[in-house]
Design a protein around this motif. Structure first.
Motif, PDB file in Angstrom:
ATOM      1  N   GLY A 272       0.837  -1.201   0.000  1.00  0.00           N
ATOM      2  CA  GLY A 272       0.000   0.000   0.000  1.00  0.00           C
ATOM      3  C   GLY A 272       0.868   1.245   0.000  1.00  0.00           C
ATOM      4  O   GLY A 272       1.833   1.323  -0.771  1.00  0.00           O
ATOM      5  N   LEU A 273       0.560   2.197   0.878  1.00  0.00           N
ATOM      6  CA  LEU A 273       1.315   3.461   0.924  1.00  0.00           C
ATOM      7  C   LEU A 273       2.628   3.271   1.681  1.00  0.00           C
ATOM      8  O   LEU A 273       2.853   3.840   2.741  1.00  0.00           O
ATOM      9  CB  LEU A 273       0.462   4.558   1.566  1.00  0.00           C
ATOM     10  CG  LEU A 273      -0.792   4.969   0.783  1.00  0.00           C
ATOM     11  CD1 LEU A 273      -1.631   5.952   1.590  1.00  0.00           C
ATOM     12  CD2 LEU A 273      -0.384   5.568  -0.553  1.00  0.00           C
TER      13      LEU A 273
ATOM     14  N   LEU B 163       6.880   4.397   5.490  1.00  0.00           N
ATOM     15  CA  LEU B 163       5.535   4.916   5.238  1.00  0.00           C
ATOM     16  C   LEU B 163       5.584   6.059   4.231  1.00  0.00           C
ATOM     17  O   LEU B 163       6.463   6.912   4.283  1.00  0.00           O
ATOM     18  CB  LEU B 163       4.910   5.407   6.542  1.00  0.00           C
ATOM     19  CG  LEU B 163       4.511   4.330   7.556  1.00  0.00           C
ATOM     20  CD1 LEU B 163       4.000   4.982   8.838  1.00  0.00           C
ATOM     21  CD2 LEU B 163       3.491   3.372   6.971  1.00  0.00           C
ATOM     22  N   LYS B 164       4.627   6.057   3.309  1.00  0.00           N
ATOM     23  CA  LYS B 164       4.519   7.167   2.346  1.00  0.00           C
ATOM     24  C   LYS B 164       3.602   8.244   2.916  1.00  0.00           C
ATOM     25  O   LYS B 164       2.791   7.992   3.802  1.00  0.00           O
ATOM     26  CB  LYS B 164       3.960   6.662   1.017  1.00  0.00           C
ATOM     27  CG  LYS B 164       4.976   5.937   0.150  1.00  0.00           C
ATOM     28  CD  LYS B 164       4.384   5.623  -1.211  1.00  0.00           C
ATOM     29  CE  LYS B 164       5.423   4.980  -2.116  1.00  0.00           C
ATOM     30  NZ  LYS B 164       4.807   4.387  -3.327  1.00  0.00           N
TER      31      LYS B 164
ATOM     32  N   LEU C 206      -1.195  -6.599   5.647  1.00  0.00           N
ATOM     33  CA  LEU C 206      -1.333  -5.260   6.203  1.00  0.00           C
ATOM     34  C   LEU C 206      -1.223  -4.283   5.039  1.00  0.00           C
ATOM     35  O   LEU C 206      -0.169  -4.199   4.400  1.00  0.00           O
ATOM     36  CB  LEU C 206      -0.241  -4.996   7.238  1.00  0.00           C
ATOM     37  CG  LEU C 206      -0.305  -5.824   8.521  1.00  0.00           C
ATOM     38  CD1 LEU C 206       0.986  -5.677   9.315  1.00  0.00           C
ATOM     39  CD2 LEU C 206      -1.513  -5.431   9.372  1.00  0.00           C
ATOM     40  N   GLN C 207      -2.311  -3.594   4.731  1.00  0.00           N
ATOM     41  CA  GLN C 207      -2.292  -2.623   3.650  1.00  0.00           C
ATOM     42  C   GLN C 207      -2.384  -1.221   4.244  1.00  0.00           C
ATOM     43  O   GLN C 207      -3.350  -0.897   4.946  1.00  0.00           O
ATOM     44  CB  GLN C 207      -3.457  -2.840   2.683  1.00  0.00           C
ATOM     45  CG  GLN C 207      -3.455  -1.842   1.525  1.00  0.00           C
ATOM     46  CD  GLN C 207      -4.572  -2.109   0.529  1.00  0.00           C
ATOM     47  OE1 GLN C 207      -5.619  -2.657   0.895  1.00  0.00           O
ATOM     48  NE2 GLN C 207      -4.333  -1.729  -0.716  1.00  0.00           N
ATOM     49  N   VAL C 208      -1.352  -0.406   3.971  1.00  0.00           N
ATOM     50  CA  VAL C 208      -1.351   0.966   4.465  1.00  0.00           C
ATOM     51  C   VAL C 208      -2.157   1.816   3.485  1.00  0.00           C
ATOM     52  O   VAL C 208      -1.910   1.783   2.278  1.00  0.00           O
ATOM     53  CB  VAL C 208       0.089   1.508   4.602  1.00  0.00           C
ATOM     54  CG1 VAL C 208       0.068   2.939   5.120  1.00  0.00           C
ATOM     55  CG2 VAL C 208       0.910   0.606   5.520  1.00  0.00           C
TER      56      VAL C 208
END
Lengths: 433, 433
Positions: free
Chosen positions: A140-141, A207-208, A275-277
């Motif tokens: 994810g992000l 983290l983005k 786990l998808q941010v």
């Protein structure tokens, strides 16, 4: 005595001496309140010694005259006499794949629940996962999208913490109400959990900008999916692989689960595979059609994550019985998703008068806390209650107070004070009717 | 994907969305040290993602495409994959009636040992006791001589405390030395114990002038008998009936045991049936021919009760292997019979240089304490050591220091620093040869 003192006995000499001394001296005697005990403890139960009809114990019991079972069962079990200390599916549930079983709170002591008795809540049964095949995907992000094996997860720094875990539907607001402490609020247990802080893994993948939520998905048949705010994920959330020292039990997410301290149990995603941010919550089935709180005006509270301060008296509790008059000890557990328990008040008269209970150390943040208090019973009716106060000052409410704010159909997050009625017969029943 | 997203799936919509998003994005990527991780944790393992040969995990694992096992096993068990997390009789022991089994420390985390894996030490096997038939006799220098049933014992005020329990022969001084952490020092475990303070019972029966010792006797075939100073009995000794919340396991003294915090395990008499208050110690077999420490000059230390400060590195430990170079985390447990652990120092160079490890909360008196520290390994030989310091300032000694004072034949109370050798191959073996 010859059986007991033959020379093959590994400690015949000392046994001969002590058994001789105890042979006739250990007679039963009536006992009342001990003044010394008054000084040493809060409660002096009028323990009556065994009447002669029951007879004295044999100076040498049968099991002392023989060898026992061998040492080293690879993994031990409770005594076969402990038939009541089991978890049961909640009365009325018929589908074991989407069901829950409760911890027998009234049979237990302290703040640690044995892993074999930790409550269960499953939405598609318990998957049987081969840890060598299991993977955790973080994507994810994130700067990097990574797939971890269990061995790789365990190479990160890990911590061990004692926490409670509670289902948000423990219990629901409407009748029928349970008979026992387990039936009323047995969807709570305590354990020491070991795992890698989620923040460590999130920093590792990077983290983005815009990362606001982490959507966690389980590898069970329900693919249980919940969204967790990034602030909580960067605080105390664990990616856990051990419970009370040993690897997770299958029903607790083996080989890997999320553990979200103080939040409703359903968010501590078991059998964690993904786990998808994201920049927004998933609004998954389990945070929309379920695990929201229907208010009186028809609107639903969403993202009601924290399990607020709560307590329950486990002894005496429903279906138990007081068998003698005089002094007794009341015992129970308290917990709060906001931190430490500051105090627990108890009442024997339905809440008209309260006294502060004693808390057993250790008192830990977001963990079960044991409390106890003395009380007198001389055949009158009592209504026993406990009221937890946590370190934020929050006070556990009555059911009436809770319903006034939330209505009767919230389903989740009922942390109301639980009353137990003691009848003149000594029988204890649920005071909520 | 059709298998995974059929409409009967309880959370098909969310699964469809997330699986679609993860379908091609979750690719493996090589990972090095994360700068972010540096900021967030002490250790940044160079986790390498799964090589293509191992393949990506299926987007939907087999166990996600089916229902699992039903809810509510009355008493749960570990995963069938956890074959290493068992207790074993010590190598070479052939008589299971007087033997011991060790806790698999290298398989466990934290400060709580699951009851099924708590170490065992029996002198005549495990008696199978009916709690309804069991009695505790208190007599001797007391105002009253009483016989208690289990129900009567449980009516007294009780407390729950987290403590370690350790056999005083853990390990002996002379070779052969064990290969694993369990074989070296697996006769130690941790649990929360619940029971009635012995002082409460002694005050209840009333102590007579001249009461200096309490002689405790077990109901096993060995009638295990030990003498405990009255000062300790009036301090923190428990008459315990629960361990980690549930009733004692048979091999831990069901239904009743003495628990003497910080003292050698043998004094915490299991299957407790008799407490005799006396003016002198019993000098029973188990405190004369056994459980005394033979000194170099041929004299024996007697009444060496306290288990002094000790620690062991459990990861990495004997028979384990470092599989990659770079940063690692070293983990272990420390404990002291004198109180709290103040600090634990660790060394990777055989004790030339030491660094202070991080202690995991809670740090409790006379309980196991978890410690961890980062270390680097790049293919060189290492000698890993840990050294516990307790709140009295006592420092865990080396074996050489201990032997200089006690000789080689003390048998009991060896709390020497345990070295683990890391070979160039990454293999870890016992550094004591």
């Amino acid at each position: 005595m010859s059986d007991a003192t033959n020379d093959s006995s590994p400690s015949a000499p000392s046994r001969r001496r002590f058994l001789a001394q105890s042979g006739t001296s250990a007679v039963a005697a009536a006992v009342g309140m001990g003044g010394a005990l008054q000084a040493s403890a809060q409660v002096a139960p009028a323990v009556s010694a065994a009447p002669a009809s029951k007879g004295l114990p044999p100076n040498v019991p049968a099991w002392t005259r023989s060898l026992g079972e061998p040492t080293a069962t690879p993994y031990g079990k409770p005594s076969s006499h402990e038939v009541a200390a089991v978890r049961k599916m909640y009365p009325g549930l018929t589908e074991p794949m989407s069901a829950y079983s409760v911890t027998p709170l009234q049979e237990l002591d302290g703040i640690i629940t044995p892993n074999g008795l930790h409550y269960e809540r499953h939405h598609a049964g318990v998957p049987q996962i081969d840890p060598a095949q299991h993977r955790l995907i973080i994507h994810g992000l994130t700067e990097r999208e990574l797939i971890f094996t269990m061995e790789e997860i365990r190479q990160f720094p890990s911590v061990s913490r004692i926490y409670f875990l509670e289902c948000s539907g423990n219990p629901i607001f409407v009748p029928p109400y349970g008979k026992t402490a387990a039936e009323v609020t047995g969807l709570v247990s305590g354990a020491q959990w070991t795992g890698v802080p989620l923040k460590t893994l999130l920093h590792h993948v990077g983290l983005k900008k815009g990362a606001k939520w982490v959507v966690a998905e389980g590898a069970d048949g329900a693919a249980m999916t919940r969204s967790i705010p990034i602030e909580k994920c960067l605080d105390d959330v664990l990616v856990a692989f051990s419970q009370n020292g040993e690897r997770l039990r299958p029903e607790q997410g083996y080989p890997l689960r999320l553990f979200v301290p103080g939040y409703e149990g359903n968010m501590s995603i078991k059998w964690l595979r993904r786990l998808q941010v994201t920049d927004q919550p998933a609004y998954s089935k389990e945070e929309t059609s379920k695990y929201t709180d229907l208010m009186a005006d028809g609107r639903a509270r969403k993202f009601s994550f924290v399990m607020e301060a709560k307590s329950i008296i486990t002894s005496p509790s429903g279906t138990q019985k007081l068998t003698r008059k005089g002094s007794h000890e009341l015992r129970g557990i308290a917990w709060s998703g906001h931190g430490k328990i500051r105090s627990v008040d108890v009442s024997v008269d339905g809440g008209r008068n309260w006294q502060e209970a004693t808390l057993d150390a250790p008192v830990l943040s977001k963990a079960l806390t044991s409390f106890r208090a003395p009380f007198e019973w001389n055949g009158e009716e009592l209504m026993l209650m406990s009221r937890a106060v946590d370190e934020t000052g929050y006070v556990q409410p009555t059911l009436a107070q809770l319903i006034a704010v939330r209505g009767k159909f919230s389903t989740y997050h009922n942390n109301a004070i639980q009353p137990w009625r003691v009848a003149a017969s000594g029988e204890v029943t649920n005071g909520r009717v």
